[in-house]
Design a protein around this motif. Sequence first.
Motif, PDB file in Angstrom:
ATOM      1  N   ILE A   1      23.911  43.621  45.080  1.00 37.67           N
ATOM      2  CA  ILE A   1      23.913  43.768  43.573  1.00 37.67           C
ATOM      3  C   ILE A   1      22.632  44.557  42.932  1.00 37.67           C
ATOM      4  O   ILE A   1      21.630  43.815  43.654  1.00 37.67           O
ATOM      5  CB  ILE A   1      23.952  41.772  43.047  1.00 37.67           C
ATOM      6  N   ALA A   2      22.042  45.252  42.500  1.00 44.43           N
ATOM      7  CA  ALA A   2      21.566  46.478  41.999  1.00 44.43           C
ATOM      8  C   ALA A   2      20.048  45.656  41.298  1.00 44.43           C
ATOM      9  O   ALA A   2      19.193  45.702  41.406  1.00 44.43           O
ATOM     10  CB  ALA A   2      22.282  47.357  41.468  1.00 44.43           C
ATOM     11  N   ASN A   3      21.179  44.670  39.945  1.00 43.42           N
ATOM     12  CA  ASN A   3      20.507  43.976  39.260  1.00 43.42           C
ATOM     13  C   ASN A   3      19.222  42.964  40.631  1.00 43.42           C
ATOM     14  O   ASN A   3      17.999  42.649  39.802  1.00 43.42           O
ATOM     15  CB  ASN A   3      20.511  43.024  39.071  1.00 43.42           C
ATOM     16  N   HIS A   4      19.433  42.278  41.407  1.00 41.93           N
ATOM     17  CA  HIS A   4      18.989  41.515  42.456  1.00 41.93           C
ATOM     18  C   HIS A   4      17.605  42.357  42.701  1.00 41.93           C
ATOM     19  O   HIS A   4      16.885  41.575  42.656  1.00 41.93           O
ATOM     20  CB  HIS A   4      19.853  41.064  42.931  1.00 41.93           C
ATOM     21  N   HIS A   5      17.770  43.683  42.725  1.00 42.38           N
ATOM     22  CA  HIS A   5      16.944  43.981  43.997  1.00 42.38           C
ATOM     23  C   HIS A   5      15.402  44.858  42.492  1.00 42.38           C
ATOM     24  O   HIS A   5      14.354  44.683  42.713  1.00 42.38           O
ATOM     25  CB  HIS A   5      17.799  45.652  44.258  1.00 42.38           C
ATOM     26  N   GLN A   6      16.357  44.973  41.129  1.00 44.72           N
ATOM     27  CA  GLN A   6      15.160  45.595  40.489  1.00 44.72           C
ATOM     28  C   GLN A   6      14.271  44.052  40.136  1.00 44.72           C
ATOM     29  O   GLN A   6      13.496  44.069  39.643  1.00 44.72           O
ATOM     30  CB  GLN A   6      16.323  45.804  38.965  1.00 44.72           C
TER      31      GLN A   6
ATOM     32  N   VAL B   1      12.293  41.711  54.874  1.00 45.43           N
ATOM     33  CA  VAL B   1      13.184  42.588  54.262  1.00 45.43           C
ATOM     34  C   VAL B   1      13.886  42.147  53.447  1.00 45.43           C
ATOM     35  O   VAL B   1      14.326  40.358  53.396  1.00 45.43           O
ATOM     36  CB  VAL B   1      14.315  43.062  55.805  1.00 45.43           C
ATOM     37  N   PHE B   2      15.175  42.388  52.254  1.00 44.56           N
ATOM     38  CA  PHE B   2      15.903  41.585  51.370  1.00 44.56           C
ATOM     39  C   PHE B   2      17.205  42.214  50.971  1.00 44.56           C
ATOM     40  O   PHE B   2      17.281  43.938  51.430  1.00 44.56           O
ATOM     41  CB  PHE B   2      14.960  41.315  49.697  1.00 44.56           C
ATOM     42  N   ILE B   3      17.806  42.054  51.638  1.00 46.63           N
ATOM     43  CA  ILE B   3      19.355  42.652  51.779  1.00 46.63           C
ATOM     44  C   ILE B   3      19.733  41.515  50.487  1.00 46.63           C
ATOM     45  O   ILE B   3      20.012  40.763  50.615  1.00 46.63           O
ATOM     46  CB  ILE B   3      20.218  42.502  53.309  1.00 46.63           C
ATOM     47  N   ASP B   4      21.515  42.320  49.770  1.00 41.77           N
ATOM     48  CA  ASP B   4      21.831  41.822  48.088  1.00 41.77           C
ATOM     49  C   ASP B   4      22.596  43.204  48.767  1.00 41.77           C
ATOM     50  O   ASP B   4      22.058  44.600  48.553  1.00 41.77           O
ATOM     51  CB  ASP B   4      21.174  41.572  47.543  1.00 41.77           C
TER      52      ASP B   4
ATOM     53  N   ASP C   1      10.196  43.982  40.357  1.00 41.03           N
ATOM     54  CA  ASP C   1       9.706  42.512  39.655  1.00 41.03           C
ATOM     55  C   ASP C   1       8.489  41.920  40.139  1.00 41.03           C
ATOM     56  O   ASP C   1       7.223  42.150  39.764  1.00 41.03           O
ATOM     57  CB  ASP C   1      10.248  43.101  38.570  1.00 41.03           C
ATOM     58  N   VAL C   2       9.166  41.165  41.394  1.00 37.92           N
ATOM     59  CA  VAL C   2       8.398  39.868  41.511  1.00 37.92           C
ATOM     60  C   VAL C   2       7.776  40.021  42.663  1.00 37.92           C
ATOM     61  O   VAL C   2       6.510  39.605  42.522  1.00 37.92           O
ATOM     62  CB  VAL C   2       9.336  38.613  40.988  1.00 37.92           C
ATOM     63  N   VAL C   3       8.185  40.736  43.344  1.00 33.28           N
ATOM     64  CA  VAL C   3       7.572  40.188  45.056  1.00 33.28           C
ATOM     65  C   VAL C   3       7.617  42.024  45.390  1.00 33.28           C
ATOM     66  O   VAL C   3       8.584  42.820  46.528  1.00 33.28           O
ATOM     67  CB  VAL C   3       8.327  39.505  45.902  1.00 33.28           C
ATOM     68  N   PRO C   4       6.904  43.155  44.533  1.00 31.14           N
ATOM     69  CA  PRO C   4       7.232  44.453  45.306  1.00 31.14           C
ATOM     70  C   PRO C   4       6.422  44.577  47.446  1.00 31.14           C
ATOM     71  O   PRO C   4       7.634  45.426  47.039  1.00 31.14           O
ATOM     72  CB  PRO C   4       6.048  45.195  43.923  1.00 31.14           C
ATOM     73  N   GLN C   5       6.064  43.467  47.411  1.00 26.11           N
ATOM     74  CA  GLN C   5       5.620  43.431  48.926  1.00 26.11           C
ATOM     75  C   GLN C   5       6.936  43.821  49.789  1.00 26.11           C
ATOM     76  O   GLN C   5       7.177  44.266  51.511  1.00 26.11           O
ATOM     77  CB  GLN C   5       4.828  43.576  49.433  1.00 26.11           C
ATOM     78  N   VAL C   6       7.989  43.075  48.642  1.00 23.39           N
ATOM     79  CA  VAL C   6       8.905  43.108  49.739  1.00 23.39           C
ATOM     80  C   VAL C   6       9.968  44.020  50.274  1.00 23.39           C
ATOM     81  O   VAL C   6      10.742  44.804  48.916  1.00 23.39           O
ATOM     82  CB  VAL C   6      10.250  41.761  49.239  1.00 23.39           C
ATOM     83  N   HIS C   7       9.957  44.361  51.246  1.00 23.74           N
ATOM     84  CA  HIS C   7      11.296  45.646  52.142  1.00 23.74           C
ATOM     85  C   HIS C   7      12.695  46.026  51.739  1.00 23.74           C
ATOM     86  O   HIS C   7      13.302  44.084  51.652  1.00 23.74           O
ATOM     87  CB  HIS C   7      11.314  46.097  53.123  1.00 23.74           C
ATOM     88  N   ARG C   8      13.675  46.241  51.058  1.00 26.45           N
ATOM     89  CA  ARG C   8      14.416  46.297  49.655  1.00 26.45           C
ATOM     90  C   ARG C   8      15.610  46.866  50.346  1.00 26.45           C
ATOM     91  O   ARG C   8      15.648  48.430  50.403  1.00 26.45           O
ATOM     92  CB  ARG C   8      14.979  46.123  48.500  1.00 26.45           C
TER      93      ARG C   8
ATOM     94  N   GLU D   1      19.557  54.358  44.039  1.00 22.12           N
ATOM     95  CA  GLU D   1      19.454  55.099  43.267  1.00 22.12           C
ATOM     96  C   GLU D   1      18.647  55.254  41.916  1.00 22.12           C
ATOM     97  O   GLU D   1      18.178  56.117  41.274  1.00 22.12           O
ATOM     98  CB  GLU D   1      21.098  56.464  42.645  1.00 22.12           C
ATOM     99  N   ALA D   2      18.281  53.719  41.179  1.00 23.81           N
ATOM    100  CA  ALA D   2      17.733  53.260  40.804  1.00 23.81           C
ATOM    101  C   ALA D   2      16.338  53.599  40.827  1.00 23.81           C
ATOM    102  O   ALA D   2      15.690  53.148  40.033  1.00 23.81           O
ATOM    103  CB  ALA D   2      18.056  52.177  40.058  1.00 23.81           C
ATOM    104  N   GLY D   3      15.991  53.368  41.992  1.00 22.00           N
ATOM    105  CA  GLY D   3      14.562  53.488  42.023  1.00 22.00           C
ATOM    106  C   GLY D   3      14.235  51.667  42.939  1.00 22.00           C
ATOM    107  O   GLY D   3      13.190  51.007  42.670  1.00 22.00           O
ATOM    108  N   HIS D   4      15.532  50.973  42.882  1.00 26.79           N
ATOM    109  CA  HIS D   4      14.675  49.531  43.101  1.00 26.79           C
ATOM    110  C   HIS D   4      14.795  48.948  44.254  1.00 26.79           C
ATOM    111  O   HIS D   4      14.819  48.022  45.283  1.00 26.79           O
ATOM    112  CB  HIS D   4      15.493  48.206  42.121  1.00 26.79           C
ATOM    113  N   ALA D   5      15.539  49.940  45.509  1.00 29.65           N
ATOM    114  CA  ALA D   5      15.383  49.633  46.684  1.00 29.65           C
ATOM    115  C   ALA D   5      15.409  50.560  47.743  1.00 29.65           C
ATOM    116  O   ALA D   5      14.503  51.720  47.000  1.00 29.65           O
ATOM    117  CB  ALA D   5      16.874  49.634  47.770  1.00 29.65           C
ATOM    118  N   HIS D   6      14.311  49.887  48.459  1.00 31.40           N
ATOM    119  CA  HIS D   6      14.375  51.127  49.940  1.00 31.40           C
ATOM    120  C   HIS D   6      14.751  51.819  50.609  1.00 31.40           C
ATOM    121  O   HIS D   6      14.794  53.292  51.399  1.00 31.40           O
ATOM    122  CB  HIS D   6      12.931  50.921  50.972  1.00 31.40           C
ATOM    123  N   ALA D   7      16.467  51.504  50.487  1.00 26.81           N
ATOM    124  CA  ALA D   7      18.016  52.057  51.222  1.00 26.81           C
ATOM    125  C   ALA D   7      18.677  51.853  50.949  1.00 26.81           C
ATOM    126  O   ALA D   7      18.861  50.431  50.013  1.00 26.81           O
ATOM    127  CB  ALA D   7      17.439  52.143  52.502  1.00 26.81           C
ATOM    128  N   ARG D   8      19.575  52.549  51.193  1.00 27.83           N
ATOM    129  CA  ARG D   8      21.346  51.746  50.680  1.00 27.83           C
ATOM    130  C   ARG D   8      22.500  52.306  52.366  1.00 27.83           C
ATOM    131  O   ARG D   8      22.055  53.803  52.236  1.00 27.83           O
ATOM    132  CB  ARG D   8      21.655  52.843  49.397  1.00 27.83           C
TER     133      ARG D   8
END
Length: 208
Positions: A148-153, A143-146, A157-164, A182-189
Motif C-alpha cells: 500500500i502506497a500510503n504506508h510507504h509515504q 528494508v520495509f516491504i508493503d 516521513d517517519v523513518v526515511p533511512q529505511v529502504h522501501r 512513482e510517488a517518490g515514497h519507495a526506492h523500488a517497485r
Amino acid sequence: MSRPLVITDCDEVLLHMVRHFRDWLGEQHGVDFELAGNNFLHAMKRRDSDRPMTEDEVWELLGLFFDTEMGRQTQIAGSVQAIAELQREADVVVLTNLVDKRNAARTQQLRDFGIEARVFTNQGPKGEALGRIVREYGPSRSVFIDDIANHHQSAADVVPQVHRLHFCGEPAIAPHVPCALEAGHAHARIDSWDQALPWILGTLHGEA
C-alpha cells in the motif's frame, strides 16, 4: 554488530488475501467484489439490492473474514522460500494492519506456512510502528516491504533511512494500486519474489 532487518507486510506480500475475500463474499454473503481498479468500499456490490455498502459494513466483513476464514489464504509464489533465505542474512518481522487481538492468529497462520517470524499488529499508517521496530532492533540496514502506497509515504516521513520496496503480489490488483515508487515514497517497485529477493539482499548488503 547488529544484523540487517526486514519488516514485511503479510497480505498481498506473503499471502493472497483479496482473492479469497472475494470468493467468500460471493459464497457466503451474496456480495460481488470487483478486484480491479476500485477501493474496497466501491468494489463491493450486493447482488439483491442497489443499496451501497457502508464503510462500517465493509469493516465488519473484513473483520469477520480474518476471524473465521484465514485458513483460505494461500502463499504468494516464492514468499515462504524468500523469507527463509532472508532469515539467513537478517532478522525478519511482520508488520500487519490487524487489530491486536488477531496477532496470535496471524502468527500461527504464518507458522503453518513455515514462516517463523515475530508479528507486530498495527492500525492506520505504519510509519510510527515501523519507527518503534527500528529503534528496538537497531539494525545495520533495513528494508520495509508493503503493498500500500500510503504506508510507504508514512514510512518515508517517519523513518526515511529505511529502504522501501513497494510489492503487490496479487496480479488482479497490482496494476491498479497507486505506485509508491512513482510517488517518490519507495526506492523500488517489484511484484514478484524471484525479482524482489535479489534486490532486498543487495540492499541489505549495501549494494543499493
